[in-house]
Enzyme design. Structure first.
Site, PDB file in Angstrom:
ATOM      1  N   THR A   1     -10.995  -1.416   3.363  1.00  0.00           N
ATOM      2  CA  THR A   1     -11.601  -2.676   3.787  1.00  0.00           C
ATOM      3  C   THR A   1     -10.569  -3.787   3.903  1.00  0.00           C
ATOM      4  O   THR A   1      -9.773  -3.992   2.985  1.00  0.00           O
ATOM      5  CB  THR A   1     -12.710  -3.078   2.788  1.00  0.00           C
ATOM      6  OG1 THR A   1     -13.719  -2.072   2.795  1.00  0.00           O
ATOM      7  CG2 THR A   1     -13.343  -4.405   3.149  1.00  0.00           C
TER       8      THR A   1
ATOM      9  N   ARG B   1     -13.844  -4.421  -4.912  1.00  0.00           N
ATOM     10  CA  ARG B   1     -12.727  -3.510  -5.190  1.00  0.00           C
ATOM     11  C   ARG B   1     -11.400  -4.249  -5.311  1.00  0.00           C
ATOM     12  O   ARG B   1     -10.524  -3.833  -6.084  1.00  0.00           O
ATOM     13  CB  ARG B   1     -12.639  -2.386  -4.159  1.00  0.00           C
ATOM     14  CG  ARG B   1     -11.691  -1.273  -4.654  1.00  0.00           C
ATOM     15  CD  ARG B   1     -11.898   0.045  -3.969  1.00  0.00           C
ATOM     16  NE  ARG B   1     -11.611   0.015  -2.561  1.00  0.00           N
ATOM     17  CZ  ARG B   1     -12.324   0.650  -1.630  1.00  0.00           C
ATOM     18  NH1 ARG B   1     -13.410   1.344  -1.967  1.00  0.00           N
ATOM     19  NH2 ARG B   1     -11.979   0.596  -0.363  1.00  0.00           N
TER      20      ARG B   1
ATOM     21  N   HIS C   1       1.492  -8.899   1.205  1.00  0.00           N
ATOM     22  CA  HIS C   1       0.752  -7.635   1.244  1.00  0.00           C
ATOM     23  C   HIS C   1       1.436  -6.626   2.151  1.00  0.00           C
ATOM     24  O   HIS C   1       1.444  -5.429   1.856  1.00  0.00           O
ATOM     25  CB  HIS C   1      -0.682  -7.877   1.701  1.00  0.00           C
ATOM     26  CG  HIS C   1      -1.569  -6.691   1.486  1.00  0.00           C
ATOM     27  ND1 HIS C   1      -1.864  -6.216   0.223  1.00  0.00           N
ATOM     28  CD2 HIS C   1      -2.197  -5.860   2.355  1.00  0.00           C
ATOM     29  CE1 HIS C   1      -2.651  -5.156   0.324  1.00  0.00           C
ATOM     30  NE2 HIS C   1      -2.868  -4.919   1.603  1.00  0.00           N
TER      31      HIS C   1
ATOM     32  N   GLY D   1     -11.324  -5.157  -8.716  1.00  0.00           N
ATOM     33  CA  GLY D   1     -11.079  -3.962  -9.523  1.00  0.00           C
ATOM     34  C   GLY D   1      -9.629  -3.558  -9.551  1.00  0.00           C
ATOM     35  O   GLY D   1      -9.088  -3.192 -10.615  1.00  0.00           O
ATOM     36  N   TRP D   2      -8.967  -3.613  -8.402  1.00  0.00           N
ATOM     37  CA  TRP D   2      -7.538  -3.296  -8.367  1.00  0.00           C
ATOM     38  C   TRP D   2      -6.775  -4.219  -9.325  1.00  0.00           C
ATOM     39  O   TRP D   2      -5.912  -3.768 -10.091  1.00  0.00           O
ATOM     40  CB  TRP D   2      -6.983  -3.486  -6.958  1.00  0.00           C
ATOM     41  CG  TRP D   2      -7.390  -2.535  -5.886  1.00  0.00           C
ATOM     42  CD1 TRP D   2      -7.992  -2.849  -4.692  1.00  0.00           C
ATOM     43  CD2 TRP D   2      -7.184  -1.109  -5.849  1.00  0.00           C
ATOM     44  NE1 TRP D   2      -8.169  -1.729  -3.938  1.00  0.00           N
ATOM     45  CE2 TRP D   2      -7.691  -0.644  -4.613  1.00  0.00           C
ATOM     46  CE3 TRP D   2      -6.622  -0.195  -6.749  1.00  0.00           C
ATOM     47  CZ2 TRP D   2      -7.655   0.701  -4.244  1.00  0.00           C
ATOM     48  CZ3 TRP D   2      -6.597   1.146  -6.384  1.00  0.00           C
ATOM     49  CH2 TRP D   2      -7.096   1.593  -5.153  1.00  0.00           C
TER      50      TRP D   2
ATOM     51  N   ASP E   1       0.824  -1.213   0.000  1.00  0.00           N
ATOM     52  CA  ASP E   1       0.000   0.000   0.000  1.00  0.00           C
ATOM     53  C   ASP E   1       0.854   1.258   0.000  1.00  0.00           C
ATOM     54  O   ASP E   1       0.515   2.256  -0.651  1.00  0.00           O
ATOM     55  CB  ASP E   1      -0.907   0.022   1.226  1.00  0.00           C
ATOM     56  CG  ASP E   1      -2.065  -0.968   1.139  1.00  0.00           C
ATOM     57  OD1 ASP E   1      -2.269  -1.554   0.055  1.00  0.00           O
ATOM     58  OD2 ASP E   1      -2.761  -1.148   2.149  1.00  0.00           O
TER      59      ASP E   1
ATOM     60  N   ASP F   1      -5.752  -6.439  -3.888  1.00  0.00           N
ATOM     61  CA  ASP F   1      -5.438  -5.015  -3.860  1.00  0.00           C
ATOM     62  C   ASP F   1      -3.962  -4.746  -4.179  1.00  0.00           C
ATOM     63  O   ASP F   1      -3.617  -3.738  -4.800  1.00  0.00           O
ATOM     64  CB  ASP F   1      -5.706  -4.421  -2.472  1.00  0.00           C
ATOM     65  CG  ASP F   1      -6.926  -4.972  -1.769  1.00  0.00           C
ATOM     66  OD1 ASP F   1      -7.176  -6.192  -1.852  1.00  0.00           O
ATOM     67  OD2 ASP F   1      -7.622  -4.192  -1.101  1.00  0.00           O
TER      68      ASP F   1
END
Length: 400
Positions: free
Chosen positions: A366, A247, A164, A250-251, A120, A177
């Site tokens: 989320t 989402r 992650h 979507g990422w 992130d 994500d």
């Protein structure tokens, strides 16, 4: 600005005429940013409204570069979208704003106070590459290189997927994500700084590994995978999360398209990434809500109680499908799927009494959870996840 980089970013913006869609109907009242719906008067101009400019101007009126937030992927996503609007409109203040934000974190020597211990934290690195192109200042190259070098020692799964995050609660985990947080940065960094052989291979490898662990037979992706099998949400046999959260999918979809745009024609993983995208596109077509054109928070359970259609993922899918058709990765009939999604998102944007845009129906940040967790997430207005995705979609589809 370097022509190759500008071309990669702006090819989606080049077209002869704008897409004309019916104006959305009158909407319910909209809240202040980040809160559930309350009362606020709204108005809707005609279909010719430049919603990218309206949303960007509204966001800049709400926040200064000092108050928009810290170094984060939601702000980075939004500002990347704002940059796309700058490329089309040449409004210098859009670029100046982006630079002022980044300069809060990067000093004249290129020092940036980030450890980059999560994927992130790397997403906003795209802004560093952009600013190096736009200004030529070496400080941005030095800061971007810190992210690139961090990947040399960043922990991975046994088959090479980036965790992650390095914290114990995220160790051994791949989240859908995460690929968007790092792979678009990688391919843009490589083209700017002559590191394409490594970054092309690495970006393609990440999408391949993540796709292998996350994609389901229906084409959609599970939110996450835990190699260790110790996470409370992990299936004891597969290590996968229980749900297909919109989402996260979507990422992945946007990342796949961005990386395919950058890979050379003969890259050995190109066919694999195209295959993942085509299977995903078929799953998207099957699960699109026929009533709204949007996708549900838990994508494959639209008929379940409490499920709701979400704006940010719909924007992401509209972009990925439209861009995929434009580039020849997908069959042309997906253009209609993308246009229905675009129209569905336009039904979620309006002008408030203050003349500023309000974009509704955005799920807040989320984690991985079960069905009840996802459908109970706050439905925010003007959350940066939705604003950034909207601009990326709008700059792709408004000219198609």
């Amino acid at each position: 600005m370097n022509a190759r980089f500008r071309g990669a970013l702006t090819a989606a913006l080049l077209a002869c005429a704008a897409l004309v869609l019916p104006g959305p109907p009158a909407a319910a009242a909209h809240p202040e940013p980040g809160t559930p719906a309350r009362q606020a008067a709204t108005t809707r101009p005609g279909a010719a409204t430049d919603w990218s400019v309206a949303l960007t101007d509204s966001t800049l009126a709400r926040y200064t570069p000092a108050t928009i937030g810290g170094w984060s992927y939601p702000v980075g996503l939004y500002l990347y979208g704002q940059y796309l609007v700058y490329l089309r409109t040449h409004q210098q203040r859009y670029l100046d704003y982006l630079k002022e934000y980044v300069d809060r974190f990067v000093d004249d020597a290129g020092n940036i106070g980030q450890g980059f211990n999560s994927l992130d934290s790397m997403q906003a690195g795209r802004l560093l590459v952009i600013l190096h192109h736009e200004t030529g200042a070496d400080r941005y190259r030095i800061a971007a290189h810190k992210i690139r070098k961090r990947l040399d020692s960043y922990p991975r799964t046994a088959d090479g997927g980036f965790w992650h995050a390095t914290t114990s609660s995220r160790a051994h985990q791949l989240w859908g994500d995460g690929v968007y947080m790092v792979t678009p940065f990688l391919v843009e960094y490589g083209r700017e700084f002559g590191d394409t052989q490594y970054v092309d291979d690495e970006a393609a490898r990440q999408l391949d590994v993540y796709g292998t662990h996350l994609q389901s037979p229906n084409g959609l992706l599970r939110h996450a995978y835990d190699e260790s099998g110790t996470a409370g949400w992990a299936d004891p046999k597969t290590g996968q999360a229980p749900e297909q959260w919109c989402r996260a999918v979507g990422w992945y979809a946007m990342a796949d398209v961005d990386v395919l745009d950058a890979l050379p024609a003969g890259h050995p993983r190109r066919a694999r990434l195209t295959g993942i995208l085509r299977k995903l596109a078929a799953g998207l077509e099957r699960t699109q809500d026929p009533a709204t054109g949007r996708w549900f928070q838990v994508m494959d359970k639209g008929d379940r109680p409490g499920n709701w259609t979400e704006t940010s993922c719909t924007s992401m899918f509209a972009f990925a499908l439209s861009r995929g058709v434009q580039q020849g990765y997908l069959d042309p009939h997906y253009t209609k799927v993308a246009q229905r999604a675009y129209a569905g998102v336009l039904h979620s944007i309006s002008l408030g009494a203050d003349g500023r845009t309000n974009l509704t129906g955005i799920t807040v940040g989320t984690n991985v959870g079960d069905y009840a967790y996802y459908i109970d997430r706050t439905r925010a207005t003007n959350d940066f996840h939705g604003l950034g995705a909207f601009l990326i979609m709008s700059e792709q589809l408004r000219a198609r």
